[in-house]
Design a protein around this motif. Structure first.
Motif, PDB file in Angstrom:
ATOM      1  N   LEU A  28     -20.005  11.972  -6.684  1.00 44.85           N
ATOM      2  CA  LEU A  28     -18.993  11.698  -7.707  1.00 44.85           C
ATOM      3  C   LEU A  28     -18.622  10.220  -7.763  1.00 44.85           C
ATOM      4  O   LEU A  28     -18.303   9.687  -8.823  1.00 44.85           O
ATOM      5  CB  LEU A  28     -17.718  12.502  -7.407  1.00 44.85           C
ATOM      6  CG  LEU A  28     -17.727  13.977  -7.793  1.00 44.85           C
ATOM      7  CD1 LEU A  28     -16.366  14.581  -7.471  1.00 44.85           C
ATOM      8  CD2 LEU A  28     -18.052  14.162  -9.270  1.00 44.85           C
ATOM      9  N   ALA A  29     -18.686   9.579  -6.613  1.00 47.61           N
ATOM     10  CA  ALA A  29     -18.258   8.179  -6.554  1.00 47.61           C
ATOM     11  C   ALA A  29     -19.371   7.214  -6.951  1.00 47.61           C
ATOM     12  O   ALA A  29     -19.203   6.007  -6.864  1.00 47.61           O
ATOM     13  CB  ALA A  29     -17.788   7.862  -5.127  1.00 47.61           C
ATOM     14  N   SER A  30     -20.520   7.758  -7.367  1.00 44.01           N
ATOM     15  CA  SER A  30     -21.664   6.886  -7.658  1.00 44.01           C
ATOM     16  C   SER A  30     -21.990   6.908  -9.143  1.00 44.01           C
ATOM     17  O   SER A  30     -21.790   7.920  -9.811  1.00 44.01           O
ATOM     18  CB  SER A  30     -22.881   7.363  -6.865  1.00 44.01           C
ATOM     19  OG  SER A  30     -22.538   7.469  -5.512  1.00 44.01           O
ATOM     20  N   PRO A  31     -22.532   5.800  -9.650  1.00 43.42           N
ATOM     21  CA  PRO A  31     -22.886   5.773 -11.070  1.00 43.42           C
ATOM     22  C   PRO A  31     -24.115   6.635 -11.360  1.00 43.42           C
ATOM     23  O   PRO A  31     -24.925   6.883 -10.462  1.00 43.42           O
ATOM     24  CB  PRO A  31     -23.204   4.296 -11.325  1.00 43.42           C
ATOM     25  CG  PRO A  31     -23.572   3.742  -9.993  1.00 43.42           C
ATOM     26  CD  PRO A  31     -22.820   4.532  -8.965  1.00 43.42           C
ATOM     27  N   TYR A  32     -24.236   7.065 -12.603  1.00 41.31           N
ATOM     28  CA  TYR A  32     -25.449   7.778 -13.013  1.00 41.31           C
ATOM     29  C   TYR A  32     -26.660   6.875 -12.839  1.00 41.31           C
ATOM     30  O   TYR A  32     -26.577   5.664 -12.998  1.00 41.31           O
ATOM     31  CB  TYR A  32     -25.352   8.187 -14.487  1.00 41.31           C
ATOM     32  CG  TYR A  32     -24.650   9.502 -14.721  1.00 41.31           C
ATOM     33  CD1 TYR A  32     -24.787  10.549 -13.818  1.00 41.31           C
ATOM     34  CD2 TYR A  32     -23.877   9.702 -15.852  1.00 41.31           C
ATOM     35  CE1 TYR A  32     -24.153  11.762 -14.037  1.00 41.31           C
ATOM     36  CE2 TYR A  32     -23.242  10.909 -16.081  1.00 41.31           C
ATOM     37  CZ  TYR A  32     -23.381  11.939 -15.159  1.00 41.31           C
ATOM     38  OH  TYR A  32     -22.759  13.123 -15.380  1.00 41.31           O
ATOM     39  N   ARG A  33     -27.765   7.501 -12.540  1.00 39.90           N
ATOM     40  CA  ARG A  33     -29.001   6.726 -12.402  1.00 39.90           C
ATOM     41  C   ARG A  33     -29.418   6.172 -13.757  1.00 39.90           C
ATOM     42  O   ARG A  33     -29.282   6.832 -14.766  1.00 39.90           O
ATOM     43  CB  ARG A  33     -30.113   7.643 -11.902  1.00 39.90           C
ATOM     44  CG  ARG A  33     -29.908   8.185 -10.528  1.00 39.90           C
ATOM     45  CD  ARG A  33     -30.826   9.360 -10.331  1.00 39.90           C
ATOM     46  NE  ARG A  33     -32.194   8.953 -10.575  1.00 39.90           N
ATOM     47  CZ  ARG A  33     -33.045   8.673  -9.613  1.00 39.90           C
ATOM     48  NH1 ARG A  33     -32.686   8.808  -8.362  1.00 39.90           N
ATOM     49  NH2 ARG A  33     -34.261   8.302  -9.881  1.00 39.90           N
ATOM     50  N   GLY A  74     -22.772  21.203  -6.561  1.00 35.38           N
ATOM     51  CA  GLY A  74     -22.830  20.109  -5.599  1.00 35.38           C
ATOM     52  C   GLY A  74     -24.067  19.263  -5.779  1.00 35.38           C
ATOM     53  O   GLY A  74     -24.352  18.408  -4.959  1.00 35.38           O
ATOM     54  N   HIS A  75     -24.830  19.507  -6.846  1.00 38.78           N
ATOM     55  CA  HIS A  75     -26.114  18.851  -7.033  1.00 38.78           C
ATOM     56  C   HIS A  75     -26.981  19.058  -5.818  1.00 38.78           C
ATOM     57  O   HIS A  75     -27.871  18.287  -5.532  1.00 38.78           O
ATOM     58  CB  HIS A  75     -25.972  17.348  -7.295  1.00 38.78           C
ATOM     59  CG  HIS A  75     -25.277  17.066  -8.576  1.00 38.78           C
ATOM     60  ND1 HIS A  75     -25.719  17.572  -9.773  1.00 38.78           N
ATOM     61  CD2 HIS A  75     -24.164  16.362  -8.839  1.00 38.78           C
ATOM     62  CE1 HIS A  75     -24.900  17.173 -10.725  1.00 38.78           C
ATOM     63  NE2 HIS A  75     -23.943  16.452 -10.197  1.00 38.78           N
TER      64      HIS A  75
END
Ligand SMILES: Nc1nc2c(c(=O)[nH]1)N[C@H]1C(S)=C(S)[C@@H](COP(=O)(O)OP(=O)(O)OC[C@H]3O[C@@H](n4cnc5c(=O)[nH]c(N)nc54)[C@H](O)[C@@H]3O)O[C@H]1N2
Ligand SMILES: Nc1nc2c(c(=O)[nH]1)N[C@H]1C(S)=C(S)[C@@H](COP(=O)(O)OP(=O)(O)OC[C@H]3O[C@@H](n4cnc5c(=O)[nH]c(N)nc54)[C@H](O)[C@@H]3O)O[C@H]1N2
Ligand SMILES: [Mo]
Length: 761
Positions: free
Chosen positions: A381-386, A407-408
């Motif tokens: 959640l804290a990371s940007p989309y690829r 949870g991917h």
């Protein structure tokens, strides 16, 4: 403990290991011991008869090498020295390390790496560890599967959906006039259907013409007495594109279909005819690359374009090569050019998972289940989309496909936080300095034999040595488990209850047959106990039985009945029959394809936007890095492929004598290549390249095409004192560099083979 019961009883259950198939087991139990295993003996179709492995499960269950107690490492990492400890101590250690790594380095420094285990399970799978870890701040996971990333990438680009949805159910083939098994050895791998053998048996009577395009003369080709077209590994896209050339040249394409349903055929045509790059992709051009005679390509193309309907069963294996995604993409174009989409008997792809009824439990890979999945992973959640992936590129679009996996977990990869599972060792070794999001310290390995099953074993071992802490859930002391600090003993499918669903044809109850051996535990028990140690209070909320009962009842199935019978077969005429994309073709207005344009994208703007010449917007042949024409082929002239073996499930069952004695692990080599090297049947040989060496016996055969050797995957990596593998594990020879579409290149490696005596071995 139950009282020992001296009368023999039969308990029904389902074997569904990571072969992706599911079979019925009738387990005879006496005095709380499994004494015999039978299988489906009903006359009614479909059959779910277990293979040799399922029938030999008793030897796996009672194997003397089962890890039955929690273990702590005492020797050096990898030395294999351990001492028995209590569960309390083991979990205390794991919990303390998780807390320490999170406090000092942050949650990203913990990697959870998990694989299939017993696929199709509803309860006991690696997702339970995800459920624990997301509750204590999250972790770094992996994206995609190791099996079919190229195939999946291609299906998403062309159809906008997963390849499982782009393949029809097996009964579709009964309508086909011609079936091309393209890198698909259905008789052995079956791919999502324990009932595949009974389908193949019936297909033999259907009169369809059968062709196999494969570097090996497969069991499937032999069964059908099929036309065998040997092809150099990694060159399939060239052959498919040359078939398109023939079809265009003869004006055999279904232009109306192309106009109505596809986008970008003209761009593709321009490439095929050589207008784009000056090279017409003629059969002669493809012969030079693939080794398939031009005449064979011409005849096959004409026949395929006129014998309608026809099916191309394109599998994952050619896609598990350098630029392998171009292969599956090129097949999609052939299928579209001939109007073989959405019609009974047409189609492509090797395994279907229709998923029409959301309440009907359907076959899904582990971790795709939502029964107990963990919810959102804070790290993700804290990371940007690829930006570099198809469906999330530029972060603008919503994913074009997703499996319900909050949870991917396993199918994750939405954000930059998650690693390509082929590159986990690289990420551990290089960390932030290598451009990865974190420095990795702790590795949690769940139902995976990482060092054995992933590319570049020697590199993986370096990564295992570098970590602060490694915890493994295992049934056996595998080559990976030897590198653990703590081993948590996991029970087998005969020692726990679970609910399973098979592709389209049945649902089953996996009955616990005997109590867990020693102190081994189920994944539910392990995860629950670990959660308690970490102070998690909302882990389960209800007992195991209730989870299962609710899932079964939600599917509209009588819980007590299915527990007793073990299986609920769908009658053959009610089996979910599915023709892929039937709705999109019948009613395109209301059912567009899930691509950005709503059409079958021969040209993909989403791919063009990646601006990566290695992922062109139309399917192209790109020469693999370790091809027969590469400069490296002077040193290592043979192309290695690493197939899935009939008597193993990956590395599973390799230690089971009843199965192992059926055929030795060998390198399969053509007699011309063998003679040239003075190698005879049964000789001990060394197969090597710059990444590693392995010593095993040679099987000299006309069933391999010259220039290509096969070492089946899954043999146990067993280094001698000189560090050279004696187990015949091909992954010491493979690289961990993924294809641009993300796939593990299990079929791209150059090697040399020589008699081992030369080296004094
Ligand atoms: N018995 C058994 N069954 C299994 C498994 C197992 O371990 N054991 N594993 C299961 C799993 S998880 C998966 S993902 C599937 C895998 O299913 P696949 O990926 O389809 O299986 P493979 O055996 O790797 O390859 C299939 C065929 O492709 C050929 N091949 C390899 N490279 C090329 C190429 O470049 N071009 C062409 N044309 N052919 C090529 C091989 O010779 C082989 O005959 O199988 C599943 N089924
Ligand atoms: N060279 C080469 N390598 C390949 C491939 C290839 O084609 N060529 N194929 C790749 C593919 S498609 C796949 S899917 C991967 C598979 O890779 P893995 O999933 O790592 O292979 P397995 O041998 O099934 O390893 C599972 C491990 O989990 C342990 N385990 C613990 N608990 C359980 C349990 O409850 N159930 C089960 N079943 N196992 C448990 C088993 O003992 C075993 O050691 O391999 C990949 N590796
Ligand atoms: Mo796989």
């Amino acid at each position: 403990m139950k009282d020992p019961d001296s009368t023999e009883k039969i308990i029904n259950t389902i074997c569904m290991d990571h072969c992706t198939n599911a079979c019925f087991l009738k387990v005879h139990v006496k005095d709380d011991k499994v004494i015999r295993i039978e299988t489906d003996d009903q006359d009614s179709e479909p059959h779910f008869k277990a293979c040799a492995k399922g029938r030999a499960y008793r030897q796996l269950l009672y194997h003397p090498d089962r890890v039955k107690y929690p273990l702590r490492r005492t020797g050096a990492r990898g030395e294999g020295k351990f001492e028995r400890i209590s569960w309390d101590e083991a979990l205390e250690t794991v919990a303390a390390e998780l807390k320490r790594v999170k406090a000092v380095y942050g949650p990203r420094s913990t990697i959870l790496l998990s694989s299939g285990g017993d696929v199709g399970s509803y309860l006991h799978y690696g997702g339970l560890i995800d459920r624990v870890l997301v509750r204590v701040g999250g972790y770094t996971g992996t994206q995609g599967t190791v099996s079919d990333k190229g195939t999946e990438f291609a299906a998403k680009a062309t159809y906008g959906s997963m390849h499982y949805k782009g393949a029809s159910t097996r009964d579709n083939l009964f309508n086909s006039r011609m079936i091309i098994f393209w890198g698909f050895n259905a008789a052995i791998t079956k791919c999502f259907g324990g009932h595949t053998p009974s389908t193949l048996a019936k297909l033999k009577e259907s009169g369809a013409r059968i062709v196999s395009i494969d570097p090996r003369y497969t069991e499937t080709a032999a069964f059908f007495d099929a036309q065998w077209i040997p092809i150099r590994p990694g060159t399939d896209a060239a052959m498919a594109i040359a078939m398109a050339y023939v079809i265009i040249n003869e004006n055999l394409q279904e232009q109306n279909f192309l106009d109505k349903f596809t986008l970008g055929f003209d761009e593709f045509k321009s490439y095929v005819l050589g207008k784009e790059d000056g090279t017409p992709k003629t059969p002669a051009w493809a012969e030079e690359i693939s080794g398939v005679p031009a005449d064979t390509i011409v005849n096959l193309a004409k026949e395929y374009a006129t014998a309608k309907p026809s099916a191309i069963m394109d599998s994952f294996a050619p896609g598990r090569s350098a630029y392998g995604e171009q292969f599956n993409r090129a097949i999609h174009v052939l299928v579209a050019m001939t109007g073989n989409i959405g019609v009974p008997g047409g189609g492509g792809g090797c395994g279907a998972m229709p998923g029409a009824d959301p309440n009907r439990p359907l076959f899904m890979l582990n971790g795709a289940h939502t029964l107990m999945s963990g919810g959102k992973n804070p790290v993700d959640l804290a990371s940007p989309y690829r930006k570099d992936s198809l469906e999330f590129q530029r972060g603008k679009r919503k994913p074009t496909f997703s499996i319900p996996s909050p949870g991917h977990y396993y199918y994750g990869g939405a954000t930059t936080a998650f690693l390509n599972r082929v590159q986990v060792a690289d990420a551990i070794l290089k960390g932030k300095g290598g451009g990865y999001p974190a420095n990795y310290k702790l590795l949690f390995l769940v139902t995976i034999n990482w060092a054995n099953q992933y590319g570049d074993t020697n590199k993986i071992i370096k990564a295992l040595q570098k970590l602060d802490f490694v915890v493994v859930t295992e049934q056996f002391m595998t080559s990976t488990a030897k590198f653990a600090d703590i081993i948590l003993p996991h029970n087998t499918l005969l020692e726990r209850n679970d609910f399973v669903s098979a592709p389209t044809m049945f649902t089953g109850y996996r009955n616990k047959v005997v109590d867990s051996l020693g102190e081994s535990k189920s994944m539910f028990e392990i995860a629950q106990a670990l959660a308690a140690k970490l102070g998690i209070t909302d882990f389960s909320g209800k007992p195991e039985e209730q989870w299962l009962r609710e899932a079964v009842e939600k599917a509209g199935i009588d819980y007590d009945k299915i527990r007793k019978e073990g299986i609920e077969k769908l009658p053959e005429d009610e089996c979910e029959s599915y023709v892929a994309f039937e709705r999109q073709i019948r009613d395109p207005e209301n059912h567009p394809f899930k691509t950005p344009s709503g059409k079958i994208e021969i040209y993909s703007q989403a791919l063009a936007d990646l601006e990566d010449p290695e992922i062109p917007p139309i399917p192209k042949y790109i020469e693999p890095w370790e091809s027969q024409d590469a400069p490296l082929s002077k040193k290592y002239p043979l192309q290695l492929i690493t197939t899935h073996f009939w008597r193993r499930v990956h590395s599973r069952f390799e230690n089971v004598p009843w199965v192992k004695e059926l055929e030795p692990q060998s390198v399969y080599i053509n007699s011309v290549d063998a003679k040239h090297r003075g190698i005879e049947e049964g000789d001990v040989v060394k197969v090597y390249n710059d990444r590693g060496k392995t010593i095993l016996t040679a099987s000299v055969t006309e069933r391999m095409m010259p220039g290509v050797v096969d070492i089946p995957e899954g043999a146990w990596y067993s280094p001698g004192e000189d560090g050279i593998d004696r187990g015949g594990c091909p992954n010491v020879l493979l690289s961990d560099v993924p294809s641009p579409g993300g796939a593990f290149c299990t079929n791209t490696a150059l090697v040399e083979v020589e008699k081992a005596e030369k080296e004094g071995h």
